[in-house]
Design a protein around this motif. Structure first.
Motif, short mmCIF file in Angstrom:
data_model
loop_
_atom_site.label_atom_id
_atom_site.label_comp_id
_atom_site.label_asym_id
_atom_site.label_seq_id
_atom_site.Cartn_x
_atom_site.Cartn_y
_atom_site.Cartn_z
N ILE A 1 32.36 42.14 -45.04
CA ILE A 1 31.09 41.64 -44.51
C ILE A 1 31.22 41.32 -43.01
CG2 ILE A 1 31.58 39.23 -45.06
CD1 ILE A 1 28.67 39.01 -46.05
N LEU A 2 30.12 41.47 -42.30
CA LEU A 2 30.00 41.05 -40.90
C LEU A 2 28.84 40.07 -40.82
CD1 LEU A 2 30.32 41.22 -37.77
CD2 LEU A 2 28.86 43.24 -37.87
N VAL A 3 29.10 38.88 -40.31
CA VAL A 3 28.07 37.86 -40.13
C VAL A 3 27.99 37.56 -38.63
CG1 VAL A 3 27.35 35.50 -40.64
CG2 VAL A 3 28.54 36.84 -42.39
N GLU A 4 26.81 37.80 -38.05
CA GLU A 4 26.58 37.47 -36.65
C GLU A 4 25.54 36.36 -36.57
OE1 GLU A 4 27.52 41.27 -33.97
OE2 GLU A 4 25.64 41.43 -35.10
N ILE A 5 25.87 35.34 -35.80
CA ILE A 5 25.00 34.17 -35.66
C ILE A 5 24.64 34.03 -34.19
CG2 ILE A 5 24.87 31.67 -35.95
CD1 ILE A 5 27.15 32.07 -38.12
N TYR B 1 32.33 28.54 -45.53
CA TYR B 1 33.24 27.40 -45.64
C TYR B 1 34.44 27.67 -44.74
CZ TYR B 1 30.49 26.73 -49.86
OH TYR B 1 29.45 26.57 -50.74
N ASP B 2 35.29 26.69 -44.57
CA ASP B 2 36.50 26.89 -43.77
C ASP B 2 37.33 28.05 -44.27
OD1 ASP B 2 36.03 24.83 -41.94
OD2 ASP B 2 36.96 23.34 -43.25
N ASP B 3 37.36 28.25 -45.58
CA ASP B 3 38.26 29.25 -46.16
C ASP B 3 37.56 30.41 -46.87
OD1 ASP B 3 37.31 27.60 -48.13
OD2 ASP B 3 39.25 27.15 -49.02
N VAL B 4 36.26 30.28 -47.18
CA VAL B 4 35.57 31.29 -47.98
C VAL B 4 34.14 31.50 -47.46
CG1 VAL B 4 34.69 31.81 -50.30
CG2 VAL B 4 36.89 30.69 -50.05
N ILE B 5 33.71 32.77 -47.45
CA ILE B 5 32.32 33.13 -47.20
C ILE B 5 31.72 33.56 -48.54
CG2 ILE B 5 30.78 34.85 -46.18
CD1 ILE B 5 32.54 34.95 -43.76
N GLY C 1 26.26 33.40 -26.42
CA GLY C 1 25.06 33.14 -27.20
C GLY C 1 25.25 33.10 -28.70
N GLY C 2 26.50 33.18 -29.18
CA GLY C 2 26.67 33.14 -30.63
C GLY C 2 28.11 33.28 -31.08
N ARG C 3 28.24 33.62 -32.34
CA ARG C 3 29.58 33.80 -32.94
C ARG C 3 29.50 34.83 -34.04
NH1 ARG C 3 27.10 29.10 -33.91
NH2 ARG C 3 27.00 28.21 -35.99
N THR D 1 37.23 33.61 -45.30
CA THR D 1 36.59 33.46 -44.01
C THR D 1 37.54 33.97 -42.92
OG1 THR D 1 35.37 31.53 -44.78
CG2 THR D 1 35.55 31.82 -42.40
N PRO D 2 37.11 34.97 -42.17
CA PRO D 2 37.95 35.47 -41.08
C PRO D 2 37.90 34.53 -39.88
CG PRO D 2 35.91 36.69 -41.15
CD PRO D 2 35.88 35.73 -42.31
N GLU D 3 38.73 34.79 -38.93
CA GLU D 3 38.73 34.03 -37.68
C GLU D 3 37.37 34.20 -37.00
OE1 GLU D 3 40.85 31.43 -35.45
OE2 GLU D 3 41.67 32.45 -37.18
N MET D 4 36.80 33.10 -36.53
CA MET D 4 35.52 33.17 -35.84
C MET D 4 35.74 33.74 -34.44
SD MET D 4 32.81 30.17 -34.80
CE MET D 4 34.01 29.33 -33.79
N GLU D 5 34.86 34.67 -34.06
CA GLU D 5 34.91 35.26 -32.72
C GLU D 5 33.65 34.81 -31.98
OE1 GLU D 5 34.24 39.65 -30.83
OE2 GLU D 5 35.27 39.53 -32.76
#
Length: 136
Positions: A97-101, A61-65, A88-90, A80-84
């Motif tokens: 947690i680390l989420v790679e997309i 979500y904008d504020d929560v994972i 090819g992704g983010r 939710t941290p700042e998106m980097e």
């Protein structure tokens, strides 16, 4: 003295009831502020992901994972941290947690459903898991 006779009966009722407790959540969900933000955000995640073996589900979500791991046995909720963005992704990364997309086609191993992205989740202290996801 009659109250002393009730102690064994109370113990017999209390012990089975304790087995009905919900599993403990990990991460930042224990703070009331994040729980309130999560409840407010539950309607519209900006991204969802799913994976198998062990089954997991991700909602960003904008504020929560919210990451539900091990077939829902464990739940991690964090801001939710700042998106980097990267080629090819983010990536979303914080202390929990680390989420790679990766913006590459993916097929769910269990259902065969197609998704537009490959998702890798690394929870602190756990090996990474991989699955599929997409913007909602």
């Amino acid at each position: 003295m009659a109250w002393r006779a009730l102690i064994p009966a109370i113990a017999l009722v209390a012990i089975p009831l304790s087995a009905c407790e919900e599993p403990a959540e990990t991460g930042a969900a224990e703070t009331p502020e994040i729980a309130a933000e999560e409840a407010r955000s539950e309607a519209e995640p900006i991204f969802t992901g799913v994976g198998q073996e062990p089954g997991w589900f991700l909602r960003i979500y904008d504020d929560v994972i919210v990451y539900e791991a091990d077939y829902g046995e464990r739940r991690v909720t964090a801001r939710t941290p700042e998106m980097e963005e990267f080629d090819g992704g983010r990536r979303y990364e914080n202390d929990s947690i680390l989420v790679e997309i990766l913006d590459e086609p993916c097929t769910d191993a269990m259902s065969g459903a197609p998704y537009p992205a490959i998702v890798t989740i690394t929870e602190r202290g756990s090996p990474p898991v991989q699955g599929c996801g997409g913007d909602t």
